[in-house]
Design a protein around this motif. Structure first.
Motif, PDB file in Angstrom:
ATOM      1  N   UNK A 108       0.802  -1.215   0.000  1.00 20.82           N
ATOM      2  CA  UNK A 108       0.000   0.000   0.000  1.00 20.82           C
ATOM      3  C   UNK A 108       0.837   1.267   0.000  1.00 20.82           C
ATOM      4  N   UNK A 109       2.012   1.202  -0.597  1.00 15.75           N
ATOM      5  CA  UNK A 109       2.908   2.359  -0.628  1.00 15.75           C
ATOM      6  C   UNK A 109       2.683   3.157  -1.907  1.00 15.75           C
ATOM      7  N   UNK A 110       2.159   4.356  -1.753  1.00 15.61           N
ATOM      8  CA  UNK A 110       1.973   5.245  -2.884  1.00 15.61           C
ATOM      9  C   UNK A 110       3.254   6.036  -3.121  1.00 15.61           C
ATOM     10  N   UNK A 111       3.314   6.726  -4.249  1.00 13.07           N
ATOM     11  CA  UNK A 111       4.472   7.575  -4.522  1.00 13.07           C
ATOM     12  C   UNK A 111       4.616   8.646  -3.450  1.00 13.07           C
ATOM     13  N   UNK A 112       3.494   9.145  -2.979  1.00 13.63           N
ATOM     14  CA  UNK A 112       3.537  10.185  -1.954  1.00 13.63           C
ATOM     15  C   UNK A 112       4.152   9.651  -0.661  1.00 13.63           C
ATOM     16  N   UNK A 113       3.736   8.458  -0.258  1.00 11.24           N
ATOM     17  CA  UNK A 113       4.275   7.885   0.977  1.00 11.24           C
ATOM     18  C   UNK A 113       5.763   7.590   0.848  1.00 11.24           C
ATOM     19  N   UNK A 114       6.157   7.109  -0.332  1.00 10.79           N
ATOM     20  CA  UNK A 114       7.580   6.834  -0.534  1.00 10.79           C
ATOM     21  C   UNK A 114       8.378   8.128  -0.512  1.00 10.79           C
ATOM     22  N   UNK A 115       7.834   9.174  -1.143  1.00  7.37           N
ATOM     23  CA  UNK A 115       8.533  10.462  -1.149  1.00  7.37           C
ATOM     24  C   UNK A 115       8.666  11.024   0.258  1.00  7.37           C
ATOM     25  N   UNK A 116       7.619  10.869   1.056  1.00 11.08           N
ATOM     26  CA  UNK A 116       7.653  11.381   2.428  1.00 11.08           C
ATOM     27  C   UNK A 116       8.742  10.705   3.255  1.00 11.08           C
ATOM     28  N   UNK A 117       9.045   9.471   2.921  1.00 15.30           N
ATOM     29  CA  UNK A 117      10.003   8.704   3.718  1.00 15.30           C
ATOM     30  C   UNK A 117      11.273   8.379   2.938  1.00 15.30           C
ATOM     31  N   UNK A 118      11.579   9.175   1.907  1.00 13.14           N
ATOM     32  CA  UNK A 118      12.705   8.834   1.037  1.00 13.14           C
ATOM     33  C   UNK A 118      14.024   8.800   1.802  1.00 13.14           C
ATOM     34  N   UNK A 119      14.164   9.676   2.808  1.00 19.51           N
ATOM     35  CA  UNK A 119      15.392   9.639   3.603  1.00 19.51           C
ATOM     36  C   UNK A 119      15.557   8.281   4.286  1.00 19.51           C
ATOM     37  N   UNK A 120      14.447   7.743   4.722  1.00 25.63           N
ATOM     38  CA  UNK A 120      14.492   6.453   5.409  1.00 25.63           C
ATOM     39  C   UNK A 120      14.947   5.348   4.460  1.00 25.63           C
ATOM     40  N   UNK A 121      14.436   5.347   3.252  1.00 23.25           N
ATOM     41  CA  UNK A 121      14.851   4.375   2.247  1.00 23.25           C
ATOM     42  C   UNK A 121      16.351   4.486   1.999  1.00 23.25           C
ATOM     43  N   UNK A 122      16.837   5.708   1.839  1.00 25.94           N
ATOM     44  CA  UNK A 122      18.242   5.908   1.517  1.00 25.94           C
ATOM     45  C   UNK A 122      19.142   5.568   2.693  1.00 25.94           C
ATOM     46  N   UNK A 123      18.678   5.870   3.897  1.00 24.20           N
ATOM     47  CA  UNK A 123      19.475   5.538   5.066  1.00 24.20           C
ATOM     48  C   UNK A 123      19.555   4.025   5.240  1.00 24.20           C
ATOM     49  N   UNK A 124      18.437   3.333   5.044  1.00 26.08           N
ATOM     50  CA  UNK A 124      18.453   1.868   5.103  1.00 26.08           C
ATOM     51  C   UNK A 124      19.429   1.311   4.072  1.00 26.08           C
ATOM     52  N   UNK A 125      19.342   1.801   2.843  1.00 20.87           N
ATOM     53  CA  UNK A 125      20.223   1.306   1.790  1.00 20.87           C
ATOM     54  C   UNK A 125      21.680   1.601   2.109  1.00 20.87           C
ATOM     55  N   UNK A 126      21.932   2.804   2.629  1.00 20.43           N
ATOM     56  CA  UNK A 126      23.299   3.180   2.969  1.00 20.43           C
ATOM     57  C   UNK A 126      23.886   2.253   4.017  1.00 20.43           C
ATOM     58  N   UNK A 127      23.104   1.945   5.050  1.00 24.70           N
ATOM     59  CA  UNK A 127      23.597   1.096   6.116  1.00 24.70           C
ATOM     60  C   UNK A 127      23.748  -0.354   5.662  1.00 24.70           C
ATOM     61  N   UNK A 128      22.847  -0.836   4.814  1.00 23.06           N
ATOM     62  CA  UNK A 128      23.002  -2.188   4.285  1.00 23.06           C
ATOM     63  C   UNK A 128      24.229  -2.270   3.383  1.00 23.06           C
TER      64      UNK A 128
END
Length: 426
Positions: A108-128
């Motif tokens: 249920x992730x819309x583009x808006x929800x992903x954009x709102x949390x984009x830092x979180x996605x990038x931080x997760x990817x960075x740490x992995x």
């Protein structure tokens, strides 16, 4: 897309434990620089562009390579090929890539929800990328898929399940850890997935424990007794099928782990040594069992036969007559395993025969690391003892869900032969 994605040069900071991409109302800003300190975890991943299967594998030569959960990276086939790299595309392209993932709609992730949390996605990817020792700016397509289409979406789903779980309790009440079950065939990468999730929980300030059904196999001596009691039944000759587990140990372990709700309360969790007795295995010495400390947020419980449901005897005998005894043994497993699991991740495959190739890779990697492992012929024999159970129980698992599961708390991830998530065929 520019209206959705808010780009900023501000520094990214770790997110609050309460942050959820499913309910976030405040927009995050994307940093052009992710320079976080390396988390304190004793892992040193060895990445070789010329490795045997183009998989990253861990060197087992020192204790530094032992996870805090007591497992070693060589037992985890890191499904992140390390060659044929290409430069990571622009932010807009990466955003579009994230939005195109096969799990996005399911979560249920819309583009808006992903954009709102984009830092979180990038931080997760960075740490992995740090823990797997990848360059986050130079990822090949398979690595991007594994991070942005698989590990991170599943982590976000687990976060949401934990949030829903915690909401059932009143302020001040002790919240037991959520038990999340991962049902997936052998060799498909579930242990790597669980490792990645456990690591992401760690860097977000939460404690989790990882256990496997392998941890509850009978000792070598008890396996011998099982074999003698079932002479002629090749499905119970060695560890694996229902009947070869110490169910009382699993009940004791899960019950105790769910009580780790306070700071300073500790316990050791069982581990199994698969390399003992020329790869036939034995329970590890309790002296080296890893210790976990509360308060736990989640218990990540993985296994190849989690959630399997007993079937009518005539159905299992049609698959393999020797499966009848295994099927009867399976009736005790719900009370020992499945009833503790409140959220499920089911990794779905199209053809159980690919388990052989995956297992072959794992054993070859163990032998290359100087550990005792099965020969290719022994692998074929070993996997053949699991295939009847796969053929019998996977159809009902995929059609009805795991034993005792709630569809609202079950995530099904269909993967291909390369262990990558795909869109289900409709």
């Amino acid at each position: 897309m520019a209206n959705i994605l808010n780009i900023s040069s501000q520094a990214v900071t770790p997110w609050s434990n309460a942050t959820s991409v499913f309910s976030s109302k405040s927009k995050f800003s994307l940093s052009s620089k992710l320079s976080l300190p390396h988390p304190s975890i004793s892992v040193s991943a060895v990445v070789s562009t010329g490795c045997r299967f183009s998989w990253m594998e861990e060197d087992l030569t020192s204790n530094r390579n032992t996870f805090r959960n007591g497992r070693r990276l060589s037992h985890v086939q890191l499904a992140l090929p390390a060659r044929s790299t290409v430069a990571t595309s622009s932010l807009e392209d990466l955003f579009a890539f994230i939005c195109s993932g096969p799990l996005v709609d399911k979560l249920g992730l819309t583009e808006e929800k992903i954009a709102e949390s984009i830092d979180k996605w990038l931080l997760c990817a960075s740490q992995l990328c740090r823990i797997f020792q990848l360059n986050e700016l130079i990822l090949n397509d398979a690595q991007k898929v594994r991070l942005y289409h698989y590990y991170i979406p599943v982590f976000l789903w687990c976060e949401d399940q934990i949030s829903q779980h915690a909401s059932k309790f009143k302020d001040g009440e002790e919240v037991p850890p959520l038990v999340i079950g991962f049902s997936a065939p052998q060799g498909c990468g579930k242990t790597t997935l669980v490792f990645a999730l456990d690591y992401l929980f760690k860097i977000t300030g939460r404690k989790s424990a990882t256990i496997s059904i392998d941890d509850f196999y009978l000792t070598a001596e008890e396996q011998g007794k099982l074999r003698e009691a079932n002479t002629g039944n090749r499905l119970l000759e060695y560890r694996g099928n229902a009947g070869s587990h110490d169910l009382s140990l699993s009940v004791e372990t899960l019950t105790a782990l769910r009580k780790l709700t306070k700071e300073g309360v500790k316990m050791k969790v069982p581990r199994y040594n698969k390399s003992a007795y020329n790869g036939r295995g034995d329970r590890a010495d309790p002296e080296i069992w890893p210790e976990v400390e509360g308060p736990l947020t989640a218990i990540l419980f993985e296994g190849w036969m989690l959630g399997f449901k007993p079937l009518p005897d005539e159905e299992v005998k049609a698959v393999d007559p020797q499966l009848e005894t295994v099927n009867k043994n399976l009736r005790a497993y719900y009370d020992s395993w499945d009833k503790y699991i409140e959220a499920w991740v089911v990794i779905k495959i199209k053809d159980p025969s690919c388990v052989y190739q995956w297992r072959l890779q794992a054993e070859q990697a163990m032998r290359a690391d100087g550990k005792s492992g099965m020969t290719d012929e022994e692998v074929m024999d070993f996997v053949s003892r699991y295939l009847p159970a796969y053929n019998a129980y996977l159809p009902s698992l995929y059609a009805e869900g795991p034993s005792g599961s709630d569809p609202n708390h079950t995530l099904v991830v269909e993967i291909d032969e390369g262990r990558n998530p795909i869109l289900p065929v409709r």
